[in-house]
Design a protein around this motif. Structure first.
Motif: not given
Length: 342
Positions: A211-212, A265-267, A272-275, A332-333
């Protein structure tokens, strides 16, 4: 009869079925090679738990802990009398294997030019044959299910590489061949050479994907899908950030801190991690299970590195599916980033 906790998927167009997930054996080996790996006693415990849960596929490499990882897998098969035809062993060649577990061959670029290491690196016919014979001895087996080239070798004629791989398949010492971490044009060129000569072609690609990090969606994944090539990515949890809340530390994150391998880690990554965390709480699952459920909709099977039975449990996703809306929410992010060096 064992009730499995995993599913099995065909590897590309082949009839070979691999487990979801695949166990990554880079974390099994010697602490002399890296402080975050687990040694044989604990590794055997994890491998036995994985086997009991139905995982039939293990991915290793000849240079993981300078061969110790392969030896542990061979010892596991022998100790528990695992029927050889029921387990799938995937290993790799290209990297230099140090003479001792603590030899950091990857950090010594000139080592391959020393007498004891000449013809033990890269994808020449000599290097590939030498690597396979050594892997077979360490694994205590007479064949490798899936032999993967770890990188593209710009110093060797591609025809030499592909003919050597084909001959190994013809000999019975290797059953399928795959490739890892290269540009899509390099992978396509190698396969085209094999196709034109009537030689064995690659059936799988192992590359970084999560995902990243989704840069290979542009070319590599599209190429593999069009040609029916299986995809078994490494680092599906982005080296750990997708497996735990922000700020959590593990032996591996401590080891990488301050090194070139420390995740930056970017914003968008943080969002994404928080989601992932949000959906894990919503479904009563682990963050790993959410991230792995997402990636399992895109590829054949993710390769997961586990250092404990508890971590293994967190990697099982059978019966857990994200909705289309949740998949979109996770994606999305994402912001495109520089392609990693191969």
């Amino acid at each position: 009869m064992t009730t499995t906790q995993v599913e099995y998927r065909q590897l590309g167009k082949t009839g070979l079925r691999v487990s979801v997930p695949v166990i990554g054996a880079m974390s099994f080996g010697s602490t002399d090679w890296s402080s975050w790996v687990i040694e044989e006693e604990k590794a055997l415990e994890v491998l036995k738990a994985a086997w009991d849960k139905g995982i039939n596929t293990i991915d290793t490499s000849n240079n993981y802990s300078n061969g110790v990882s392969e030896r542990i897998i061979g010892n596991f098969i022998q100790k528990y009398q695992i029927p050889r035809n029921e387990i799938i062993i995937a290993t790799k060649c290209f990297g230099l294997v140090g003479k001792t577990p603590g030899t950091l061959a990857h950090a010594r670029s000139n080592l391959r030019f020393e007498r004891d290491y000449v013809n033990q690196h890269g994808l020449s016919r000599a290097a590939i044959f030498n690597a396979v014979e050594a892997s077979l001895e360490r694994l205590q087996t007479n064949y490798i299910d899936l032999l993967q080239i770890l990188r593209f070798d710009a110093d060797t004629d591609p025809e030499e590489t592909m003919k050597a791989l084909h001959d190994l398949v013809q000999s019975g010492k290797v059953r399928y061949i795959g490739a890892c971490s290269m540009r899509a044009w390099q992978f396509a060129m190698l396969n085209e050479i094999a196709a034109k000569r009537g030689w064995t072609k690659f059936v799988s690609m192992q590359h970084e994907y999560s995902l990243l990090y989704r840069e290979d969606e542009r070319e590599m994944l599209a190429y593999c899908k069009y040609n029916g090539i299986g995809v078994i990515p490494w680092s599906p949890l982005a080296g750990g950030p997708l497996a735990r809340p922000l700020g959590a530390e593990t032996p591996r994150t401590k080891f990488m801190k301050g090194s070139p391998f420390e995740p930056k880690l970017s914003e968008g990554d943080i969002t994404i991690i928080n989601r992932v965390k949000e959906l894990a709480e919503k479904h009563g699952k682990t963050m790993s299970q959410v991230a792995l459920s997402w990636i399992s909709t895109k590829i054949t099977s993710p390769i997961v590195g586990v250092s404990s039975v508890a971590r293994l449990e967190e990697s099982l996703t059978k019966g857990f599916d994200l909705t289309a809306e949740e998949i979109k929410y996770l994606e999305e992010p994402y912001v495109p980033r520089a392609v990693r060096s191969c």
